[in-house]
Design a protein around this motif. Sequence first.
Motif, PDB file in Angstrom:
ATOM      1  N   ARG A   1      -9.641   1.851  -4.954  1.00 58.01           N
ATOM      2  CA  ARG A   1      -9.968   2.315  -3.634  1.00 58.01           C
ATOM      3  C   ARG A   1      -8.917   3.423  -3.516  1.00 58.01           C
ATOM      4  O   ARG A   1      -9.301   4.915  -3.279  1.00 58.01           O
ATOM      5  N   TYR A   2      -7.720   3.327  -3.695  1.00 53.43           N
ATOM      6  CA  TYR A   2      -6.637   4.332  -3.252  1.00 53.43           C
ATOM      7  C   TYR A   2      -6.045   5.026  -4.396  1.00 53.43           C
ATOM      8  O   TYR A   2      -5.318   5.968  -4.158  1.00 53.43           O
ATOM      9  N   ILE A   3      -6.125   4.495  -5.719  1.00 57.64           N
ATOM     10  CA  ILE A   3      -5.359   5.266  -6.721  1.00 57.64           C
ATOM     11  C   ILE A   3      -6.416   5.778  -7.664  1.00 57.64           C
ATOM     12  O   ILE A   3      -6.431   7.133  -7.863  1.00 57.64           O
ATOM     13  N   THR A   4      -7.446   4.980  -8.277  1.00 62.81           N
ATOM     14  CA  THR A   4      -8.194   5.587  -9.392  1.00 62.81           C
ATOM     15  C   THR A   4      -9.343   6.483  -8.834  1.00 62.81           C
ATOM     16  O   THR A   4      -9.315   7.608  -9.275  1.00 62.81           O
ATOM     17  N   LEU A   5      -9.854   6.080  -7.534  1.00 62.56           N
ATOM     18  CA  LEU A   5     -10.837   7.095  -7.140  1.00 62.56           C
ATOM     19  C   LEU A   5     -10.433   8.198  -6.758  1.00 62.56           C
ATOM     20  O   LEU A   5     -11.206   9.556  -7.096  1.00 62.56           O
ATOM     21  N   PRO A   6      -9.404   8.621  -6.063  1.00 62.44           N
ATOM     22  CA  PRO A   6      -8.798   9.836  -5.497  1.00 62.44           C
ATOM     23  C   PRO A   6      -8.427  10.759  -6.706  1.00 62.44           C
ATOM     24  O   PRO A   6      -8.668  11.852  -7.196  1.00 62.44           O
ATOM     25  N   LEU A   7      -7.892  10.111  -8.078  1.00 61.98           N
ATOM     26  CA  LEU A   7      -7.159  10.596  -9.180  1.00 61.98           C
ATOM     27  C   LEU A   7      -8.356  11.242 -10.052  1.00 61.98           C
ATOM     28  O   LEU A   7      -8.194  12.125 -10.745  1.00 61.98           O
ATOM     29  N   ILE A   8      -9.500  10.425  -9.983  1.00 61.49           N
ATOM     30  CA  ILE A   8     -10.461  10.932 -10.990  1.00 61.49           C
ATOM     31  C   ILE A   8     -11.611  11.758 -10.029  1.00 61.49           C
ATOM     32  O   ILE A   8     -12.748  12.073 -10.637  1.00 61.49           O
ATOM     33  N   ALA A   9     -11.313  12.110  -8.712  1.00 63.67           N
ATOM     34  CA  ALA A   9     -12.102  12.987  -7.998  1.00 63.67           C
ATOM     35  C   ALA A   9     -12.640  14.360  -8.919  1.00 63.67           C
ATOM     36  O   ALA A   9     -13.778  14.764  -8.897  1.00 63.67           O
TER      37      ALA A   9
ATOM     38  N   ASP B   1       2.198   4.965 -13.999  1.00 63.98           N
ATOM     39  CA  ASP B   1       3.174   5.161 -12.955  1.00 63.98           C
ATOM     40  C   ASP B   1       2.763   4.533 -11.680  1.00 63.98           C
ATOM     41  O   ASP B   1       3.073   3.729 -10.814  1.00 63.98           O
ATOM     42  N   TYR B   2       1.592   5.129 -11.093  1.00 64.33           N
ATOM     43  CA  TYR B   2       1.121   4.947  -9.948  1.00 64.33           C
ATOM     44  C   TYR B   2       0.745   3.578  -9.899  1.00 64.33           C
ATOM     45  O   TYR B   2       0.986   2.856  -8.889  1.00 64.33           O
ATOM     46  N   PHE B   3       0.145   2.953 -10.804  1.00 64.04           N
ATOM     47  CA  PHE B   3      -0.523   1.496 -10.727  1.00 64.04           C
ATOM     48  C   PHE B   3       0.592   0.478 -10.833  1.00 64.04           C
ATOM     49  O   PHE B   3       0.542  -0.364 -10.046  1.00 64.04           O
ATOM     50  N   GLU B   4       1.698   0.828 -11.466  1.00 68.62           N
ATOM     51  CA  GLU B   4       2.775   0.015 -11.572  1.00 68.62           C
ATOM     52  C   GLU B   4       3.403  -0.122 -10.079  1.00 68.62           C
ATOM     53  O   GLU B   4       3.672  -1.000  -9.587  1.00 68.62           O
ATOM     54  N   ALA B   5       3.774   1.146  -9.559  1.00 69.19           N
ATOM     55  CA  ALA B   5       4.102   1.298  -8.238  1.00 69.19           C
ATOM     56  C   ALA B   5       3.186   0.562  -7.062  1.00 69.19           C
ATOM     57  O   ALA B   5       3.655  -0.286  -6.219  1.00 69.19           O
ATOM     58  N   ALA B   6       1.918   0.627  -7.529  1.00 65.00           N
ATOM     59  CA  ALA B   6       1.026  -0.246  -6.436  1.00 65.00           C
ATOM     60  C   ALA B   6       1.305  -1.577  -6.704  1.00 65.00           C
ATOM     61  O   ALA B   6       1.021  -2.334  -5.497  1.00 65.00           O
ATOM     62  N   ALA B   7       1.439  -2.045  -7.832  1.00 70.68           N
ATOM     63  CA  ALA B   7       1.288  -3.526  -8.339  1.00 70.68           C
ATOM     64  C   ALA B   7       2.599  -3.969  -7.526  1.00 70.68           C
ATOM     65  O   ALA B   7       2.710  -5.010  -6.953  1.00 70.68           O
ATOM     66  N   LEU B   8       3.688  -3.202  -7.423  1.00 69.37           N
ATOM     67  CA  LEU B   8       4.975  -3.670  -6.794  1.00 69.37           C
ATOM     68  C   LEU B   8       4.430  -3.530  -5.212  1.00 69.37           C
ATOM     69  O   LEU B   8       5.265  -4.743  -4.690  1.00 69.37           O
ATOM     70  N   ASP B   9       3.827  -2.863  -4.803  1.00 72.47           N
ATOM     71  CA  ASP B   9       3.483  -2.984  -3.381  1.00 72.47           C
ATOM     72  C   ASP B   9       2.603  -4.061  -3.059  1.00 72.47           C
ATOM     73  O   ASP B   9       2.021  -4.168  -2.043  1.00 72.47           O
ATOM     74  N   GLY B  10       1.877  -4.945  -4.143  1.00 73.82           N
ATOM     75  CA  GLY B  10       1.142  -5.931  -3.813  1.00 73.82           C
ATOM     76  C   GLY B  10      -0.296  -5.414  -3.799  1.00 73.82           C
ATOM     77  O   GLY B  10      -1.250  -6.382  -2.999  1.00 73.82           O
ATOM     78  N   ALA B  11      -0.899  -4.463  -4.343  1.00 72.37           N
ATOM     79  CA  ALA B  11      -2.074  -4.024  -4.118  1.00 72.37           C
ATOM     80  C   ALA B  11      -2.937  -4.867  -4.839  1.00 72.37           C
ATOM     81  O   ALA B  11      -2.554  -4.983  -6.129  1.00 72.37           O
ATOM     82  N   ASN B  12      -4.071  -4.987  -4.607  1.00 71.92           N
ATOM     83  CA  ASN B  12      -5.076  -5.991  -5.458  1.00 71.92           C
ATOM     84  C   ASN B  12      -5.984  -4.946  -6.247  1.00 71.92           C
ATOM     85  O   ASN B  12      -6.014  -3.858  -6.180  1.00 71.92           O
ATOM     86  N   GLY B  13      -6.901  -5.270  -7.258  1.00 67.20           N
ATOM     87  CA  GLY B  13      -7.652  -4.670  -7.962  1.00 67.20           C
ATOM     88  C   GLY B  13      -8.483  -3.661  -7.335  1.00 67.20           C
ATOM     89  O   GLY B  13      -8.500  -2.482  -7.517  1.00 67.20           O
ATOM     90  N   VAL B  14      -9.176  -4.335  -6.119  1.00 63.16           N
ATOM     91  CA  VAL B  14      -9.919  -3.181  -5.447  1.00 63.16           C
ATOM     92  C   VAL B  14      -9.229  -2.049  -4.578  1.00 63.16           C
ATOM     93  O   VAL B  14      -9.479  -1.154  -4.649  1.00 63.16           O
ATOM     94  N   GLN B  15      -8.018  -2.592  -3.971  1.00 60.21           N
ATOM     95  CA  GLN B  15      -7.310  -1.519  -3.538  1.00 60.21           C
ATOM     96  C   GLN B  15      -6.831  -0.399  -4.398  1.00 60.21           C
ATOM     97  O   GLN B  15      -6.564   0.740  -4.291  1.00 60.21           O
TER      98      GLN B  15
END
Lengths: 433, 293, 308
Positions: free
Chosen positions: C217-225, C200-214
Motif C-alpha cells: 500500500r505505501y511503497i509499491t503502489l505509489p512507486l508504480i503509479a 532499499d525502500y522495502f528493506e527500510a520498511a521491513a526494519l520498520d516492521g511493515a507487513n506485506g499489505v502495508q
Amino acid sequence: MKKLLALLVAIMMMSSLFVGLAAAEEPITITFWCSWEDAWRDALKGLVEQWEAQNPGVHVEFVYAGSYSESNQSLLAAHAATLSAPNGEVYVPTVQQTVGTNIPTFAANGVIYPLDEYIAANGDDMSVFASGMLKAYQYQGEQYGLPGCISLVPSIFYNKTFAEQEGIEFPTSWDEFDAFLRKATIKDEQGNTVRYGASFSGWGIDYVTPILRAFGVQPFTDEEETQSGFDCPEIREFATKMQGWAKEGLISWAFGSGASTNMRQSFLDGKTFCVWHTCALYDLYSKGLAANGWEIGAAFPPTGAKQVAGLGGSGFTLMKLASPEQREWGYKLIRFLTDTACNMVIIQNTGYLPVTKTCLESEECAEWLKANPELVHLYDHLDELVASPSSPAWADIGTKVTDNFGRIIVEGEDVEATLQFMFDEIQEILEDM
Amino acid sequence: MAQTTMNNPPKEFNSARLRKKTGVFFQYLFAILLTAFFIFPLYWMLISSFKTTEELLLSKPTFWPKTFNFDSYPYIFNSFPMWRFIFNSFFMTVCTTSLQLIIGVMAAYAFSKGDFPGKDILFVLILGALMIPIQVTFIPTYIMVAHWGWINTYIGLILPEAVSAYFIFMLRQNFKAVDESYLDAGRVDGMGRIGIIVHVLVPMCKPAIVTVTVIALINGWNSYFWPKMVTTSNDYRTLSIALREISSAFAGLEIMNFNKIMAAAVISVIPVVFLFLLCQRYILTGFSKAAMK
Amino acid sequence: MSTIAPKRKRISRYHVRNKFYDFSCAIPALVFFAIFVYYPIVELFRYSLTDWNLMRDTYNYVGLKNYQWLFTSSVGWKRFSSSLTITLLYTIGEVSASCIFGILLALLFNRMSNSFKVMRTLVILPRYVTVSATTLVFLLMYNKEYGLINNVLRAMNLPAVSWLNSQDTALISVIIYSFWRSVGYAMMIYLSAIKGLSQDYFEAAALDGANGVQKFRYITLPLIAPTTLFLAVTSFLAAMKVYQTVEMLTGGGPYESTSVIVYWIYALAFRNYRVDRASAVGCVFFMILLICTILTMNISDRKVNYDA
C-alpha cells in the motif's frame, strides 16, 4: 511480346471459329453473386454451371458473396469503385442474389436495373408468377428482380410423433392456442420447462410481422407507408399474451446471439414441441428429426383476426453498372434460374416453395408433395402470402420492433411502457426518412 | 511482537519458515489455477474441435473427448478455400511487415540521426498519425481505395497498412541511444547513409528491431478491421476475416457445428501461437522497455 | 555527448546535399501519412458536409445538416449519446479491470523460477492469439443453452445466465472477454515496473516492521503509479476504438446495448448507406479521441507510447 500475344489471340479466335462456337463472338463473362451457403450454394452452383454449359459463349463467374447483408456491402463498394474507376473497369456483379427488402433503396439510387425491357424483348409471360411474389421485387411500378425461391414465414414445424403419442392437435385458431400450449408443454417437478410448447423466431421481423397481422395489427395504415399502424389495441393483446406464456414457461421466444441455432437444436433434441420458422429449413428439420426416429409435421399459422403468413425468400437482380451485353445474358440466366426445372431443384434441396404457377402445377411438384405430404398444409395457402412492407425505413423499424418484443417477452419488461417507447422510436425513424 | 521474538527465537524461526512455505505453496496453487483459467479457452477451442457434434451438445460437458474425431479438419478444408485464406494471411503479413520495417527504419534514421529543416515539426506529424486510427478514417480511405480500383486486390489490402507510426517511434528511440561515434566510425570506413543504417544502426538495435518485427507479424496476421473493409471475395480474404464468415455460414444453415468452427479457429491460431512462443523473449523485453519509459 | 555534438555539426554542415539525403529517408513515411492519414481526415470532414450516400455519383453540400442531425434530432442524439456511453462504459470497465487485476497478478506471479516463467507466458498468450478465433470459443462457452458456463452453473443448481443475450449482461460479457485478453499484458508491464523498484525502500520498511499489505500500500503502489498512468492512458485510447470484439460477440445487440461508436459508424455507412452521417459521427469521434489524448498527455506530462 505484343506480337506474340496478338498471334496467340488470333489463333484462339481462329480455333473458336473452326469449332464453330458462337461464330466470332468474343466470349463474355458475367458474374453471379450468391448468398447461400453449403449444400444450398452447391445446388445453385450446379444450376448455374448447367446454364453455362448450355450457353457456350458465356462464362459465369460464380462468387459466394457472404450473407445477404455482406453481399450488399460488397455491392456498395463495387458500385462506388465502378462509378469512379479511371479506366471504366466494372467491379459490380451482373446478377446478385438478394432479398426483396433491398429493392427500394437500390432502385432509387440507381444501383440495380429494371428488367422490363428484357421481359418485353423476350416476350416472357410474367403472369406465371403469383402477383404478390412479383410485387416484392417492384419499385415504382418497375420490375427490378424476379423471385428465385419463396418461403412461407412463419412455417410451423412440429414433432408429429409426439403429437400422435400425446393426442395433441395443432390449433387452427389463436383462441385454442393457450389450451394447446398447456398440453404440449412438459415441466419437471420443480416447475422448470423440459419441453416448450412452441418456439418463435423472435429475432427476425419477417417472422413476427405475419403473426402481428394475424392479430389484426397493420404495420402501415396508408398505401405510401408513411404512417405507422403499430399503435393499436391488438398489438397490446399480442404482447400481453406472449409475455404471459413466456413467463409461465410455455413458449420460448428466440432472440439474440445464437438464438436461431439454439432454437433449431432444441427442436431436434425434442425440447420444443414446435418451431415457428421458415419452410426453407424443411429439409434440415425433417432429416434432423428422422435421425432421432421422429416424424415431422407442418402447419400454417393459426387464425386470429385473419389467417395470414408472410412471403420470404430471395430473388435475383441485375446491376445497372454491368455492361448492356452482360445484363442481357444476366437476364437470361435469371430467367433460367426461375424456370420450373431449376425451381424444383431448389425446392427439393431446401423446402422453399414454387415461384411460378407452372412449377406448382407441374408433375415434379406433385411427386414432391406426394413424397412429403406434410408440406400440403403449407402449399394449400400459397395465395394467401403477404409481402413485407417496401418502405426503405422498414429495416430500421423492424429492428426496433424485434428489439422491443425481445424486451417484453424475453426480459419481461412492462408491456405498455415498452410499447409506447417503441411507437416513439418508430415515429422518429419515419420522421427521419 | 518484538518481545515474543526475543523470548522464543527457535519457535518463531520455525513458524516463519512454515508461514513462508505455506505462502509459497499458496502462491504456486493460485498461480497454477489462474494460469489454467487463462489458458482454458484455448484448450477448450482445441478440444472442442476434436469432439463429435453429439458430444459437443451434452449437458454434462466432457473435458476430454470420449473419442477423438478428426473429421472437422478435412471438412473445413473441403468446404472453404482454406489454403487460399492461409496464403492471403501469410502474404499480407509478410508484405506489410517488410514494408513497415524498411520504411520504418529509414524514417527512424531520418528523425533520429538525420538533420534537415523542419525535422521536429514533421516528427510531430508522424506522432499525430497515432491519434488518427483507421477506425476514424476508414470511410474516405475506403472510397479512395475503391476509386483506384483496389477493392479486392492485394495492393489495397497491404498498402494502407504499410507504414506504422508506432514502429517509427519505437525505432527512433533506439536509434537515438546509439552513440554518434559509431556512426562516425562508419563514415570513416567510407560508408554512405544506407551503409550506416544497414551496418551500424540496425545491428546495434537488433533486439528492438526483432521485437517490433515480431509484433508487426502478429498484428498483421490478426488484423481484421481494414481487411474486412477492403475484401469481399474469398480470393483475397485473410484467415482472420474468413473465420467470421465460416462461423456465420454454419450458424445460417447447419445445426450446432461448433466443432468445425473450432477446427477453423485452431488452424488460424497455430502460426501466431508458435511465433509467440518462439519469440516471447523479444516481446517480453519490449514490455520492460515500455514500462521503464 | 558534449564532445560529440560539435563534431556532428561539422559533418552535417559539410554539404547541404546531406540534409536533403537525410530528408529523403523520411519521404516514404511522410508521403504515406499524407495520403493515408491526413488526406482522409480532411475528406472525412468534407463528406460530413454533404448528402452523399456512396451509391450516387453526385452529391450536394448541405452545410452542417449532418451535425445538426447528430446533436439536435431525437434519433441522432439518442443513438450518439447511447453509443458514446456504451463505449465509455466498455473502456472504463476494461481498463480498470486490467489495471487492478494486472497489479494483483503481477504480485502473484512475481517469482523467479522457470515454472513461473512458463506460467507468465501462458497468461499473456491470449493477447497475441487471433481475436476472430478466441471470440468464437467465447461464443461457444457463452452459449445460453449449450455453452460450457451455463452447463456448469446448471450442474451446481444455479440459474443459467443469458450472457450475450440480455441487455444486462451483454456488455459485461464483452468486457470479460477483453479482460481475459488484455490482463496478461498489464501484468507484464507491472512486473517489469516492480522488478525495477529499488530494494532499499522495502528493506527500510521491513526494519520498520511493515507487513506485506502495508508494503504494497505505501511503497509499491505509489512507486508504480507512473506505470499505472502509462497503462491506463494507452489502453484507454486503444479500448475506445473497439470494434471487432463487439462485431464478433454480439453484433451490437441485444437492443443495441453493445453498439459501440465505431460499430455504429460502420453500420451507418454500410447498413443504412448514410456515408454523410457516418462521416459526421467519425469527425466527432476523432475530436473526442484528440481531446482525450491531449488531456492525458497533459496529465502524464511525458511522452506516452501508444501500443496500437
